[in-house]
Design a protein around this motif. Structure first.
Motif, PDB file in Angstrom:
ATOM      1  N   PRO A   2       0.835  -1.194   0.000  1.00  0.00           N
ATOM      2  CA  PRO A   2       0.000   0.000   0.000  1.00  0.00           C
ATOM      3  C   PRO A   2       0.866   1.238   0.000  1.00  0.00           C
ATOM      4  O   PRO A   2       2.069   1.167   0.235  1.00  0.00           O
ATOM      5  N   VAL A  16      -8.582   1.614   1.194  1.00  0.00           N
ATOM      6  CA  VAL A  16      -7.835   1.377   2.425  1.00  0.00           C
ATOM      7  C   VAL A  16      -8.718   1.707   3.615  1.00  0.00           C
ATOM      8  O   VAL A  16      -9.282   2.802   3.694  1.00  0.00           O
ATOM      9  N   PRO A 110     -12.370  -3.516   1.714  1.00  0.00           N
ATOM     10  CA  PRO A 110     -11.150  -2.752   1.413  1.00  0.00           C
ATOM     11  C   PRO A 110     -10.056  -3.642   0.848  1.00  0.00           C
ATOM     12  O   PRO A 110     -10.030  -4.857   1.062  1.00  0.00           O
ATOM     13  N   GLN A 111      -9.120  -3.012   0.129  1.00  0.00           N
ATOM     14  CA  GLN A 111      -7.970  -3.738  -0.397  1.00  0.00           C
ATOM     15  C   GLN A 111      -6.885  -3.913   0.660  1.00  0.00           C
ATOM     16  O   GLN A 111      -6.102  -4.856   0.603  1.00  0.00           O
ATOM     17  N   TRP A 112      -6.835  -2.952   1.586  1.00  0.00           N
ATOM     18  CA  TRP A 112      -5.849  -2.976   2.655  1.00  0.00           C
ATOM     19  C   TRP A 112      -6.503  -2.513   3.939  1.00  0.00           C
ATOM     20  O   TRP A 112      -7.475  -1.745   3.914  1.00  0.00           O
ATOM     21  N   CYS A 113      -5.948  -2.933   5.073  1.00  0.00           N
ATOM     22  CA  CYS A 113      -6.351  -2.419   6.377  1.00  0.00           C
ATOM     23  C   CYS A 113      -5.115  -1.884   7.081  1.00  0.00           C
ATOM     24  O   CYS A 113      -4.107  -2.586   7.189  1.00  0.00           O
ATOM     25  N   TRP A 114      -5.214  -0.652   7.535  1.00  0.00           N
ATOM     26  CA  TRP A 114      -4.157  -0.047   8.341  1.00  0.00           C
ATOM     27  C   TRP A 114      -4.626  -0.060   9.782  1.00  0.00           C
ATOM     28  O   TRP A 114      -5.639   0.552  10.123  1.00  0.00           O
ATOM     29  N   GLN A 128      -2.946  -6.435   5.663  1.00  0.00           N
ATOM     30  CA  GLN A 128      -3.018  -5.464   6.753  1.00  0.00           C
ATOM     31  C   GLN A 128      -1.624  -4.994   7.120  1.00  0.00           C
ATOM     32  O   GLN A 128      -0.625  -5.677   6.870  1.00  0.00           O
ATOM     33  N   CYS A 138      -2.026   8.623  10.051  1.00  0.00           N
ATOM     34  CA  CYS A 138      -2.890   8.176   8.959  1.00  0.00           C
ATOM     35  C   CYS A 138      -4.289   8.735   9.172  1.00  0.00           C
ATOM     36  O   CYS A 138      -4.909   8.505  10.217  1.00  0.00           O
TER      37      CYS A 138
END
Length: 207
Positions: A2, A16, A110-114, A128, A138
């Protein structure tokens, strides 16, 4: 990979989700997590509105921001872990469970998790990244921290009316001198975390 989340200028159009929890250190009440997906182009607007780590905002500022966040987010979801789950699993695992539950509700996926902190979420099927002090670095995590904080604070006010005498509406369940004194005087209520040291030696009050 990401985009680099270290800085609020990130805006790459990725799906995200920022994820954060509140209530981890409290002596009573659930731990509450929020997961927020912000669309591209909202970073500057939300920054201009004053969005940052919820701990750096007053209750009035958080209340003013939460509606804005919900109105612009692609999705915004909450997940909880109960007092019973906290006592059974421990607070770390319960916090990660609450985050997992919030993410599982998101649409679109989502494509990513922060994730705020230094722990990854067990069993999460999505990519993630754990970010230490992510709510400071963020914007999506900062948004999640505000949403979770406002919702949990409102819940604690309601719990105060159900379990009076502890001052829950004021301290939101955290271990202030007022709260510890009330525990010694009243014992623990059903909303207290019996696995936490200040509550462990106290008895349930007579009903």
């Amino acid at each position: 990979m990401p985009p680099d989340p270290l800085g609020f200028a990130v805006d790459r159009g990725l799906g995200v989700a920022g994820v954060d929890e509140v209530g981890r250190g409290a002596l009573c009440g659930p731990v509450v997590a929020a997961a927020v997906i912000l669309p591209p182009g909202e970073n500057r607007d939300l920054q201009g509105a004053g969005l940052r780590d919820s701990k750096q905002l007053s209750p009035r500022q958080r209340q003013g921001l939460v509606g804005h966040i919900r109105s612009v987010a692609w999705d915004c979801q909450l997940g909880l872990a109960s007092v019973a789950e906290i006592d059974r699993l421990n607070i770390l695992q319960a916090s990660l469970l609450a985050m997992h539950r919030a993410i599982a509700k998101l649409q679109p996926v989502p494509q990513w998790c922060w994730i705020d902190g230094n722990q990854l979420i067990p069993g999460l099927s999505l990519p993630q990244r754990a970010i230490i002090q992510g709510d400071r670095h963020c914007l999506a995590i900062a948004a999640a921290s505000v949403v979770a904080k406002v919702w949990r604070d409102d819940l604690m006010v309601r719990l105060d009316s159900r379990y009076p005498g502890y001052g829950i509406a004021q301290h939101k369940g955290y271990g202030t001198a007022q709260h510890r004194s009330a525990l010694q005087r009243l014992g623990v209520s059903p909303c207290h975390r019996r696995s936490f040291a200040p509550c462990r030696s106290q008895q349930l009050p007579l009903l």
